[in-house]
Motif scaffolding. Structure first.
Motif, short mmCIF file in Angstrom:
data_model
loop_
_atom_site.label_atom_id
_atom_site.label_comp_id
_atom_site.label_asym_id
_atom_site.label_seq_id
_atom_site.Cartn_x
_atom_site.Cartn_y
_atom_site.Cartn_z
N UNK A 115 0.83 -1.20 0.00
CA UNK A 115 0.00 0.00 0.00
C UNK A 115 0.87 1.25 0.00
N UNK A 116 1.79 1.36 0.95
CA UNK A 116 2.70 2.50 0.98
C UNK A 116 3.91 2.26 0.10
N UNK B 290 6.57 -7.96 -19.97
CA UNK B 290 6.22 -7.68 -18.58
C UNK B 290 7.11 -6.56 -18.05
N UNK B 291 6.51 -5.66 -17.27
CA UNK B 291 7.25 -4.55 -16.66
C UNK B 291 7.05 -4.57 -15.16
N UNK B 292 8.11 -4.26 -14.42
CA UNK B 292 8.05 -4.15 -12.98
C UNK B 292 7.94 -2.67 -12.63
N UNK B 293 6.91 -2.33 -11.86
CA UNK B 293 6.70 -0.96 -11.41
C UNK B 293 6.87 -0.93 -9.91
N UNK B 294 7.66 -0.01 -9.41
CA UNK B 294 7.93 0.13 -7.98
C UNK B 294 7.69 1.57 -7.57
N UNK B 295 6.90 1.78 -6.50
CA UNK B 295 6.61 3.12 -6.03
C UNK B 295 6.69 3.15 -4.51
N UNK B 296 7.30 4.22 -4.00
CA UNK B 296 7.34 4.45 -2.57
C UNK B 296 7.34 5.96 -2.35
N UNK B 297 6.34 6.44 -1.63
CA UNK B 297 6.24 7.88 -1.40
C UNK B 297 5.96 8.61 -2.70
N UNK B 298 6.79 9.62 -2.98
CA UNK B 298 6.60 10.43 -4.19
C UNK B 298 7.48 10.00 -5.35
N UNK B 299 8.15 8.86 -5.23
CA UNK B 299 9.02 8.42 -6.32
C UNK B 299 8.61 7.03 -6.78
#
Length: 54
Positions: free
Chosen positions: A12-13, A27-36
Motif C-alpha cells: 500500500x505505501x 512484462x514490466x516491474x513498477x515500484x513506487x514508494x512515497x513520491x518516487x
C-alpha cells in the motif's frame, strides 16, 4: 484502448506491481514508494524480457 494490464500488485505505501503490454506481451516491474517510482522491463535468468501471451 488501454495498452497495459496490471497482473500483480503488492503493498500500500511501498507498492510493487507487474504490468503487461498487450501489444508486445512484455512484462514490466513498477515500484513506487512515497513520491518516487520507476518502471523497468522484467528480465528472466537469461537477461531477456519476460513475455506473456496475451
Amino acid at each position: 484502448m488501454d495498452r497495459f494490464i496490471k497482473i500483480y500488485s503488492q503493498g500500500k505505501l511501498s507498492v510493487v506491481e507487474i504490468w503487461v503490454d498487450k501489444e508486445t506481451g512484455v512484462n514490466y516491474l513498477y515500484r513506487r514508494e512515497g513520491y518516487s517510482g520507476g518502471l523497468t522491463p522484467l528480465l528472466g535468468k537469461d537477461g531477456k524480457p519476460v513475455v506473456t501471451a496475451v
